[in-house]
Design a protein around this motif. Structure first.
Motif, mmCIF file in Angstrom:
data_model
loop_
_atom_site.group_PDB
_atom_site.id
_atom_site.type_symbol
_atom_site.label_atom_id
_atom_site.label_comp_id
_atom_site.label_asym_id
_atom_site.label_seq_id
_atom_site.Cartn_x
_atom_site.Cartn_y
_atom_site.Cartn_z
ATOM 1 N N VAL A 390 13.596 -17.326 -27.831
ATOM 2 C CA VAL A 390 13.281 -17.709 -26.450
ATOM 3 C C VAL A 390 12.033 -18.590 -26.413
ATOM 4 C CG1 VAL A 390 12.594 -16.844 -24.178
ATOM 5 C CG2 VAL A 390 14.408 -15.696 -25.454
ATOM 6 N N GLU A 391 10.997 -18.174 -27.144
ATOM 7 C CA GLU A 391 9.753 -18.955 -27.155
ATOM 8 C C GLU A 391 9.993 -20.352 -27.713
ATOM 9 O OE1 GLU A 391 5.425 -17.746 -28.664
ATOM 10 O OE2 GLU A 391 6.737 -18.371 -30.314
ATOM 11 N N THR A 392 10.752 -20.447 -28.788
ATOM 12 C CA THR A 392 10.986 -21.747 -29.423
ATOM 13 C C THR A 392 11.797 -22.672 -28.520
ATOM 14 O OG1 THR A 392 10.945 -20.689 -31.601
ATOM 15 C CG2 THR A 392 11.943 -22.874 -31.460
ATOM 16 N N VAL A 393 12.825 -22.116 -27.877
ATOM 17 C CA VAL A 393 13.701 -22.953 -27.065
ATOM 18 C C VAL A 393 13.007 -23.378 -25.775
ATOM 19 C CG1 VAL A 393 15.855 -23.004 -25.749
ATOM 20 C CG2 VAL A 393 15.821 -22.005 -28.043
ATOM 21 N N VAL A 394 12.392 -22.422 -25.051
ATOM 22 C CA VAL A 394 11.780 -22.788 -23.766
ATOM 23 C C VAL A 394 10.566 -23.689 -23.973
ATOM 24 C CG1 VAL A 394 12.589 -20.675 -22.659
ATOM 25 C CG2 VAL A 394 10.296 -20.731 -23.668
ATOM 26 N N GLY A 395 9.947 -23.613 -25.155
ATOM 27 C CA GLY A 395 8.814 -24.499 -25.423
ATOM 28 C C GLY A 395 9.234 -25.951 -25.508
ATOM 29 N N ARG A 396 10.520 -26.210 -25.746
ATOM 30 C CA ARG A 396 11.014 -27.583 -25.865
ATOM 31 C C ARG A 396 11.727 -28.052 -24.586
ATOM 32 N NH1 ARG A 396 10.671 -25.549 -30.834
ATOM 33 N NH2 ARG A 396 10.358 -26.937 -32.621
ATOM 34 N N LEU A 397 11.850 -27.160 -23.601
ATOM 35 C CA LEU A 397 12.488 -27.555 -22.348
ATOM 36 C C LEU A 397 11.497 -28.313 -21.486
ATOM 37 C CD1 LEU A 397 14.459 -24.294 -21.480
ATOM 38 C CD2 LEU A 397 15.321 -26.364 -22.571
ATOM 39 N N GLY A 398 11.966 -29.329 -20.792
ATOM 40 C CA GLY A 398 11.041 -30.152 -20.035
ATOM 41 C C GLY A 398 11.492 -30.441 -18.631
ATOM 42 N N GLU A 399 11.692 -31.741 -18.338
ATOM 43 C CA GLU A 399 11.894 -32.177 -16.973
ATOM 44 C C GLU A 399 13.184 -31.639 -16.373
ATOM 45 O OE1 GLU A 399 11.748 -36.380 -16.985
ATOM 46 O OE2 GLU A 399 9.634 -36.487 -17.592
ATOM 47 N N GLY A 400 13.167 -31.638 -15.039
ATOM 48 C CA GLY A 400 14.341 -31.176 -14.310
ATOM 49 C C GLY A 400 13.995 -31.006 -12.853
ATOM 50 N N VAL A 408 11.187 -22.722 -16.061
ATOM 51 C CA VAL A 408 10.783 -23.017 -17.440
ATOM 52 C C VAL A 408 9.311 -22.717 -17.649
ATOM 53 C CG1 VAL A 408 10.455 -24.893 -19.101
ATOM 54 C CG2 VAL A 408 12.617 -24.682 -17.860
ATOM 55 N N ARG A 409 8.453 -23.109 -16.667
ATOM 56 C CA ARG A 409 7.017 -22.863 -16.833
ATOM 57 C C ARG A 409 6.720 -21.370 -16.879
ATOM 58 N NH1 ARG A 409 2.965 -23.997 -19.608
ATOM 59 N NH2 ARG A 409 0.937 -23.757 -18.591
ATOM 60 N N ARG A 410 7.415 -20.611 -16.039
ATOM 61 C CA ARG A 410 7.211 -19.160 -16.057
ATOM 62 C C ARG A 410 7.644 -18.566 -17.395
ATOM 63 N NH1 ARG A 410 4.150 -15.125 -14.017
ATOM 64 N NH2 ARG A 410 5.180 -13.147 -14.447
ATOM 65 N N LEU A 411 8.761 -19.048 -17.937
ATOM 66 C CA LEU A 411 9.227 -18.549 -19.229
ATOM 67 C C LEU A 411 8.281 -18.954 -20.344
ATOM 68 C CD1 LEU A 411 13.075 -19.236 -18.934
ATOM 69 C CD2 LEU A 411 11.934 -17.012 -18.905
ATOM 70 N N GLN A 412 7.701 -20.146 -20.251
ATOM 71 C CA GLN A 412 6.758 -20.571 -21.280
ATOM 72 C C GLN A 412 5.497 -19.709 -21.287
ATOM 73 O OE1 GLN A 412 6.287 -24.684 -20.216
ATOM 74 N NE2 GLN A 412 7.982 -25.383 -21.511
ATOM 75 N N LEU A 413 5.090 -19.242 -20.095
ATOM 76 C CA LEU A 413 3.894 -18.400 -20.002
ATOM 77 C C LEU A 413 4.165 -16.958 -20.411
ATOM 78 C CD1 LEU A 413 2.318 -19.685 -16.659
ATOM 79 C CD2 LEU A 413 1.469 -20.066 -18.988
ATOM 80 N N SER A 414 5.406 -16.487 -20.210
ATOM 81 C CA SER A 414 5.705 -15.072 -20.502
ATOM 82 C C SER A 414 7.088 -14.946 -21.124
ATOM 83 C CB SER A 414 5.626 -14.235 -19.223
ATOM 84 O OG SER A 414 6.519 -14.735 -18.240
ATOM 85 N N ALA A 418 10.396 -12.051 -20.731
ATOM 86 C CA ALA A 418 11.780 -12.449 -20.487
ATOM 87 C C ALA A 418 12.702 -11.929 -21.590
ATOM 88 C CB ALA A 418 11.875 -13.968 -20.392
ATOM 89 N N ALA A 419 12.265 -12.022 -22.839
ATOM 90 C CA ALA A 419 13.084 -11.539 -23.947
ATOM 91 C C ALA A 419 13.243 -10.027 -23.893
ATOM 92 C CB ALA A 419 12.457 -11.955 -25.278
ATOM 93 N N ARG A 420 12.154 -9.348 -23.487
ATOM 94 C CA ARG A 420 12.218 -7.885 -23.409
ATOM 95 C C ARG A 420 13.251 -7.423 -22.389
ATOM 96 N NH1 ARG A 420 7.197 -7.234 -22.673
ATOM 97 N NH2 ARG A 420 7.127 -6.754 -20.438
ATOM 98 N N MET A 421 13.392 -8.194 -21.310
ATOM 99 C CA MET A 421 14.342 -7.820 -20.262
ATOM 100 C C MET A 421 15.781 -7.849 -20.773
ATOM 101 S SD MET A 421 12.968 -9.715 -16.834
ATOM 102 C CE MET A 421 14.523 -9.385 -16.012
ATOM 103 N N VAL A 422 16.091 -8.784 -21.653
ATOM 104 C CA VAL A 422 17.489 -8.958 -22.067
ATOM 105 C C VAL A 422 17.775 -8.392 -23.448
ATOM 106 C CG1 VAL A 422 17.715 -11.004 -20.636
ATOM 107 C CG2 VAL A 422 17.046 -11.261 -23.017
ATOM 108 N N ILE A 716 18.515 -18.330 -18.547
ATOM 109 C CA ILE A 716 18.128 -18.954 -19.811
ATOM 110 C C ILE A 716 17.963 -17.912 -20.923
ATOM 111 C CG2 ILE A 716 16.306 -20.259 -20.993
ATOM 112 C CD1 ILE A 716 15.930 -21.816 -18.369
ATOM 113 N N PRO A 717 17.134 -16.865 -20.731
ATOM 114 C CA PRO A 717 17.020 -15.881 -21.821
ATOM 115 C C PRO A 717 18.317 -15.118 -22.073
ATOM 116 C CG PRO A 717 15.779 -15.177 -19.881
ATOM 117 C CD PRO A 717 16.189 -16.583 -19.638
ATOM 118 N N ILE A 718 19.109 -14.881 -21.015
ATOM 119 C CA ILE A 718 20.380 -14.194 -21.230
ATOM 120 C C ILE A 718 21.328 -15.049 -22.052
ATOM 121 C CG2 ILE A 718 22.522 -13.800 -19.932
ATOM 122 C CD1 ILE A 718 21.033 -11.318 -20.431
ATOM 123 N N GLY A 719 21.383 -16.357 -21.741
ATOM 124 C CA GLY A 719 22.223 -17.243 -22.527
ATOM 125 C C GLY A 719 21.825 -17.255 -23.991
ATOM 126 N N LEU A 720 20.511 -17.343 -24.246
ATOM 127 C CA LEU A 720 20.022 -17.313 -25.625
ATOM 128 C C LEU A 720 20.304 -15.963 -26.279
ATOM 129 C CD1 LEU A 720 16.597 -19.139 -25.087
ATOM 130 C CD2 LEU A 720 18.685 -20.094 -26.095
#
Length: 785
Positions: A390-400, A408-414, A418-422, A716-720
């Protein structure tokens, strides 16, 4: 640092949890509910072995198949006659027994206080309810007995079991083991333990590990609810002089308080669930509440491990958090998660399972410790790898879009949160995919395709002694839902009336019925045929019997007697006609190919109808609801001992089906728990961000945008997680298939179904969290006291 200091700090944390005002109580309650759900499921799981053992004991205690072939029992003071009259009803199996007491000391069936009189019956509570409901109309016609007693719990295997005992006074005249037998006790005789199937043992072990692992993941996540607010409160303790380790121990005590309260709630949930289990039936299986008693050792283990896990998990999660007197340093950019040690877990799991590849039926048994350890390590690897993914993928997500950027910004900060939830859903799906592959891979070994031709007949009725086959055929023809009736009576012809040296089969039926088992040149009532073409040995026996008949004036004996056998029916002489016609044998609707002779009713000697026993094949109109029930009712009306059989194309091993049923029951419970955990975790996350959401709304952000951002944060984390679960599940499934020696084949429909179930749970949780989200998105949420 000593034990006294540890206990003092943990006790202070417990006091903060319960005396820290509304905030402390809310977090403790949230943790307790999550832990309580997990504990309840753990206790129910530890009670399953005892429930299965009690069910088996009850079933063995009431068993009545104790007849020894070749040694018929004589009537005595302790004997009774019992007939197996089981019957299906709309997909449910009903256990039925007709009993006749012969001696004053005959044992009473378990669950009863006396034998039912002729015309009376004792029923289980579930059957009594069914007979009294509108759904039991057809069944009441099948069981025309007066209910005089209720079978007690000691005579049943489950609260929803359908069972009855009917009284009789003429069963002794119909003894025909094993369906009707004279015995003198209930209970199966002790037999030597048969060698267990290592593949089925492996399936049971893996099912338990895979079902329990998500529960453990969920309990570990539940003790971390409200972690961010708790950490900010801990900063105040640093301000009054506590050091870093002391506040960590206090935080662990606070989590332990929630876990201890969760244990209490878990026991309450378990007791409620145990009572509810006594009123439910899942996949045809039910239990009484008294069956669900957890093993004391396992229950004690749960009581010790859950609070210990709360302490250890809290200390582990706080290792990267700096709690200072002026605040908590959590928002600084954390160090990137390392991958190497996370990969070690699944690699170690594969290493543990590798030595058992090729074991099984031909190579011995599986080492249960290596299996458990290997599967656990692979599944724990999912929980370790998912935060990194999750950290690796969301760190590369950008514009939208704005909603996407907020998510995405919330996932990048925590990303860890997010991973713990899923994690729980990912572990459950990975395990389910692996099991689905194994079940699909070994199913052929436990499934046998029958020879029944369902295009020609869908039911068959064995006609018992004393009942005329034409009478049954006539009654079935007039039954609602029956399209076609084929009746065949089978017997035996010999060259002597006693202990013949040459024998052959004899089949009797109308020309239309005989054409279902042979190809006839022409046929009229009174014709007889010699069959050929079934196999060379049968044809040779028929020719030898004809040769023997020539020596005795072309006379053969129908239903000859044998020394030591219980002889039924009258002996008849049959004179073989000159110019006997030839017919080509053909398989009947069940795939059986007859040999010997075919006779039409006009060719059967007078009084020889009792020398043959019949079977009736029925074609059923699938458009008529309850057509099979009408057939069974007709059969029972003719003779209560007559049992129609529904023909099937496949037969499955009972143990294999039981394990699969247990998997479905457990998976349903685990998915429900995971759904509840996700909902609680989602609500806790929304509550943590209440002021932020209110601020965004106050600045003009649309509620639709915020709702979509919350959806993306879950999707996003559920898909991953589901993608990672697919990879690990396929890997584990492949290894397990190699272990049992089956061909590795991916059951893609099953994989997609398991993944879809996981996604459906997440979608349902997201939809349920929308109403509280809308309530939180109000500018008034910025107000504070």
């Amino acid at each position: 640092m000593n034990a006294r200091q540890w206990s003092r700090d943990l006790a202070m944390g417990v006091r903060f949890a319960f005396a820290g005002g509304r905030e402390g109580w809310f977090r403790a309650t949230l943790t307790a509910i999550g832990v309580g759900l997990g504990v309840a499921l753990l206790l129910l799981t530890t009670a399953i072995p005892n429930a299965l053992a009690v069910r088996h004991q009850r079933d063995v205690a009431r068993a009545d198949y104790t007849y020894v072939f070749g040694h018929p029992m004589k009537a005595g003071e302790k004997t009774f006659v019992v007939a197996d009259i089981d019957t299906p009803y709309r997909g449910a199996d009903i256990r039925g027994r007709m009993i006749q007491r012969e001696g004053a000391q005959a044992p009473v069936p378990p669950g009863l206080t006396k034998y039912p009189a002729p015309g009376e019956m004792a029923v289980s509570p579930a059957l009594k309810r069914l007979l009294g409901s509108s759904d039991g109309t057809l069944l009441r016609a099948r069981l025309p007995y007066r209910i005089t007693a209720t079978i007690a719990e000691s005579g049943l295997t489950g609260s929803q079991e359908l069972a009855y005992y009917a009284g009789s006074d003429n069963l002794a005249a119909h003894i025909d083991p094993p369906n009707v037998a004279r015995i003198d006790h209930f209970g199966s005789p002790r037999s030597p333990d048969s060698e267990s199937d290592p593949v089925l043992t492996l399936l049971v072990l893996v099912v338990f590990v895979i079902l329990l692992m998500p529960v453990g993941v969920f309990v570990a996540a539940a003790v971390r609810f409200g972690g961010e607010r708790r950490d900010r409160r801990l900063a105040a303790l640093r301000l009054v002089g506590s050091d870093g380790w002391m506040v960590r121990r206090i935080a662990a005590g606070e989590a332990m308080a929630g876990a201890l309260l969760g244990l209490v709630l878990g026991v309450g949930f378990f007791l409620i669930g145990r009572q509810l289990a006594g009123t439910a039936e899942v996949f045809g299986t039910s239990v009484f509440p008294s069956y669900l008693n957890p093993s004391p050792v396992l229950a004690a283990l749960v009581a010790v491990l859950v609070p210990a896990a709360a302490v250890l998990v809290t200390l582990f999660t706080l290792r990267g958090v700096v709690i200072e007197p002026l605040g908590v340093v959590r928002t600084a950019k954390p160090a990137r998660r390392r991958l190497w040690w996370r990969l070690l877990l699944p690699v170690a799991g594969l290493a543990a399972l590798y030595p058992m590849i090729g074991q099984g039926r031909g190579g011995g048994n599986f080492n249960q410790y290596l299996v458990t350890g290997g599967v656990l390590l692979l599944l724990v690897g999912v929980t370790a790898l998912l935060p990194w993914v999750v950290e690796t993928v969301v760190g590369r997500l950008g514009e939208g879009a704005v909603a996407w950027q907020l998510a995405v910004r919330r996932l990048q900060l925590s990303s860890g949160t997010a991973a713990r939830m899923v994690n729980g859903i990912a572990v459950a799906v990975a395990g389910a995919i692996a099991l689905q592959m194994v079940f699909a891979g070994v199913e052929a070994d436990y499934t046998k395709r029958t020879t029944n031709d369902l295009t020609r007949a869908q039911m068959s009725v064995q006609v018992p002694d004393g009942v005329q086959v034409p009478d049954v055929a006539k009654a079935m023809t007039a039954t609602k839902g029956v399209l076609k009736v084929v009746s065949i009576a089978d017997g035996q012809a010999g060259d002597k009336d006693k202990d013949p040296s040459q024998t052959a089969s004899v089949s009797v039926g109308s020309c239309a019925s005989l054409r279902e088992i042979a190809t006839l040149p022409s046929c009229h009532d009174g014709d007889a045929f010699a069959l050929k073409g079934s196999d060379s040995e049968t044809d040779s026996e028929t020719a030898k019997l004809l040769t023997a008949a020539e020596k005795h004036g072309r006379t053969l004996y129908l239903n000859p007697a044998y020394v030591g056998d219980i002889h039924h029916g009258a002996l008849s002489r049959w004179t073989v006609p000159t110019g006997l016609k030839q017919a080509e044998s053909r398989k009947d609707p069940t795939g059986y190919e007859r040999g010997g002779f075919l006779l039409t009713p006009g060719a059967l000697p007078r009084g020889a109808s009792t020398a043959v026993q019949g079977v009736v094949y029925l074609s059923i109109d699938s458009g008529v609801r309850d057509a099979t029930e009408y057939v069974i009712n007709t059969a029972v009306r003719i003779d209560p001992l007559m049992q129609p059989e529904t023909l099937t194309s496949v037969e499955r091993d009972g143990q294999f089906e039981s394990i699969r049923t247990g998997l479905f029951v457990g998976a349903a419970a685990v998915l429900a728990l995971i759904g509840a955990s996700l909902l609680v975790s989602q609500l806790e996350q929304l509550r943590e961000r209440k002021k932020l959401l209110s601020a965004l709304v106050a600045f003009g952000t649309r509620r639709r945008t915020l709702s979509l951002s919350v959806l993306w944060q879950t999707a996003i984390p559920i898909g991953l997680g589901l993608l990672l679960a697919g990879v690990v599940g396929l890997t584990l499934g492949t290894v397990l298939l190699k272990m049992v020696g089956s061909t590795v084949r991916v059951d893609w429909p099953g994989v997609l179904a398991m993944t879809g179930f996981g996604a459906a749970v997440v979608l349902a949780v997201t939809l349920l969290s929308l109403p509280p989200l809308l309530r939180l998105m109000r500018p008034e949420g910025l107000r504070t006291e």
